[in-house]
Design a protein around this motif. Structure first.
Motif, PDB file in Angstrom:
ATOM      1  N   HIS A   1       0.830  -1.207   0.000  1.00  0.00           N
ATOM      2  CA  HIS A   1       0.000   0.000   0.000  1.00  0.00           C
ATOM      3  C   HIS A   1       0.866   1.260   0.000  1.00  0.00           C
TER       4      HIS A   1
ATOM      5  N   LYS B   1      -6.639   3.481 -11.040  1.00  0.00           N
ATOM      6  CA  LYS B   1      -7.311   3.091  -9.794  1.00  0.00           C
ATOM      7  C   LYS B   1      -8.822   3.336  -9.875  1.00  0.00           C
TER       8      LYS B   1
ATOM      9  N   VAL C   1     -11.579   0.466  -9.326  1.00  0.00           N
ATOM     10  CA  VAL C   1     -12.637   0.616  -8.317  1.00  0.00           C
ATOM     11  C   VAL C   1     -14.010   0.469  -8.972  1.00  0.00           C
TER      12      VAL C   1
ATOM     13  N   GLY D   1     -15.289  -2.965  -9.372  1.00  0.00           N
ATOM     14  CA  GLY D   1     -15.732  -3.674  -8.178  1.00  0.00           C
ATOM     15  C   GLY D   1     -14.667  -3.873  -7.121  1.00  0.00           C
ATOM     16  N   MET D   2     -13.435  -3.458  -7.377  1.00  0.00           N
ATOM     17  CA  MET D   2     -12.358  -3.562  -6.387  1.00  0.00           C
ATOM     18  C   MET D   2     -12.529  -2.506  -5.310  1.00  0.00           C
ATOM     19  N   SER D   3     -12.026  -2.800  -4.127  1.00  0.00           N
ATOM     20  CA  SER D   3     -11.970  -1.769  -3.087  1.00  0.00           C
ATOM     21  C   SER D   3     -10.810  -0.826  -3.384  1.00  0.00           C
ATOM     22  N   ASN D   4     -10.850   0.360  -2.812  1.00  0.00           N
ATOM     23  CA  ASN D   4      -9.802   1.353  -3.058  1.00  0.00           C
ATOM     24  C   ASN D   4      -8.436   0.851  -2.570  1.00  0.00           C
ATOM     25  N   VAL D   5      -8.416   0.135  -1.446  1.00  0.00           N
ATOM     26  CA  VAL D   5      -7.156  -0.393  -0.902  1.00  0.00           C
ATOM     27  C   VAL D   5      -6.552  -1.427  -1.847  1.00  0.00           C
ATOM     28  N   VAL D   6      -7.386  -2.343  -2.326  1.00  0.00           N
ATOM     29  CA  VAL D   6      -6.894  -3.376  -3.244  1.00  0.00           C
ATOM     30  C   VAL D   6      -6.428  -2.750  -4.558  1.00  0.00           C
TER      31      VAL D   6
END
Length: 446
Positions: free
Chosen positions: A36, A246, A250, A253-258
């Protein structure tokens, strides 16, 4: 031509060592910052490089081109006017940045000191560019090579010592990572400016001729302004690329962290490894700008054709060898950073992106030397528009995600390389298969 080949060999050898150090730097950053933190580091770098680009005003390109095309007796006067332009431009940019930087939101997620560290870069990069441009124009590539190596070794040493001796939290670690990068630029500034002052004092003792200030300014601006515009567009798109990628992930469907972690593995691992051989392409670019400019000013088209043939052959040989190694040894190479199969897949899928970028860098030197900066800018705009369009379209799809992002990156690289190549061939009078023909405004072959 002998100076040309020596310059390439010297720069390539030192750049090889520098790129080896760069890999070690990225390994330290990957382990200390985590996936991260590395994603955050890679996300802010394009914004910093954008400020670096504005600070340099591409003076290293315009000065090297002008110095290479003019006799030595004019060099003192050229440098005098170049320094004057640099002082004025740097003062204006410094004041504007001081007023605007506190309101740029991209820095909000980082340590507050980072904003002011970036401010220091403005005069440092500006005056370093003058010295660098002069040494490039004089084909004194040894000094450029040493300065590049110094920057890398200072950054590596700073990171190793600070992270070994002290413990930092996540935000402080990012500050240290960026601080060592900026500190290495300051050391390079001190080194090159010191050498430049010595050289300038020697020029003062030699016979010289004056050039009208307006002529010098016009010649420098004729290269610096469009080249800065070209680089500025590339840097701006590079600065927004992390957010586009990013955002697409997102949206899929991904999370912001992933998404941030995926971007960190893409740029911090796969791209770092894939661009390792680019030290050869970068060395070619530095040497080719003054060499092509001088040869073009003499209307020596057969030599330009020969130079293009040699560059294409060399790039093909090392480029194909490099991407082959990356493809078959991707898991072993990426494991030096993270134990992750994902980054290895990214490295394998990006082989067209790397290979064609190895061709793009020296071809951009041809475009600048042949006064085709406007054409280069149009090519970059088209490639970026198509690349980003595919990234947003395919990357936002749950079925494609990062694979779609990589398809967009590969497409942009291939398109840009082909447009540059066809334009250069037309300008210097060769077919796409490197056979001499009379094309466009090129003179008949001798």
């Amino acid at each position: 031509m002998a100076i040309y080949y020596r310059g390439i060999l010297f720069l390539a050898a030192s750049a090889f060592l520098g790129e080896g150090i760069e890999v070690l730097v990225n390994m330290i950053l990957a382990r200390e910052l985590g996936s991260h933190g590395l994603g955050l580091y890679m996300s802010i770098l394009p914004s910093i490089f954008l400020i670096v680009l504005l600070s340099s005003f591409e003076l290293q390109v315009s000065i090297s081109k002008f110095i290479a095309e003019r006799e030595e007796r004019y060099h003192r006067n050229i440098l005098h006017h170049a320094i004057t332009i640099t002082v004025v431009f740097t003062s204006i940019l410094f004041l504007l940045t001081a007023a605007v930087l506190p309101f740029i939101p991209v820095f909000n997620a980082y340590h507050p000191y980072i904003r002011w560290l970036v401010m220091i870069l403005i005069p440092v990069i500006a005056f370093t560019s003058v010295a660098r441009g002069y040494f490039m124009g004089k084909q004194q590539m040894g000094r450029i090579a040493i300065s590049n190596f110094i920057r890398k070794i200072i950054q590596l040493g700073g990171l190793y010592i600070l992270f070994r001796l002290f413990e930092f939290d996540a935000q402080e670690s990012l500050l240290i990572a960026i601080g060592t990068l900026i500190g290495s630029e300051i050391v390079v500034f001190l080194y090159l400016v010191y050498l430049f002052i010595i050289q300038f004092q020697q020029l003062k003792r030699q016979p010289f001729s004056n050039i009208n200030r307006k002529v010098v300014r016009k010649n420098l601006m004729a290269v610096s302004v469009p080249t800065t515009g070209l680089r500025l567009f590339s840097a701006f798109t590079g600065a927004i690329q992390p957010f586009i990628i990013k955002a697409a992930l997102v949206h899929s469907g991904m999370s912001n962290v992933v998404a941030t972690e995926q971007f960190g593995m893409l740029m911090g691992v796969a791209v770092s490894i894939g661009f390792f051989p680019a030290f050869i392409a970068h060395s070619l670019m530095i040497v080719l700008i003054p060499a092509v400019s001088k040869t073009h000013s003499q209307k020596d088209y057969p030599t330009l054709q020969k130079m293009l043939q040699q560059v294409m052959k060399l790039t093909f040989i090392y480029g194909v060898a490099a991407v082959t190694i990356f493809y078959f040894f991707a898991p072993e190479l990426t494991s030096l950073f993270f134990k992750s199969d994902t980054s290895a897949v990214f490295l394998q899928l990006l082989w067209p992106y790397f290979l064609f970028h190895f061709f793009i860098m020296p071809m951009q030197a041809f475009m600048i030397g042949l006064d085709l900066i406007k054409d280069a800018f149009i090519h970059i705009v088209w490639s970026i528009v198509i690349s980003f369009g595919l990234v947003l379209w395919l990357g936002s799809s749950p079925d494609w995600r990062m694979n779609g992002v990589i398809i967009g990156m590969n497409t942009g690289s291939i398109l840009l390389a082909l447009m540059h190549y066809l334009t250069i061939c037309k300008k210097i009078g060769v077919s796409v298969f490197m056979k001499g023909v009379k094309i466009g405004d090129s003179p008949p072959l001798r």
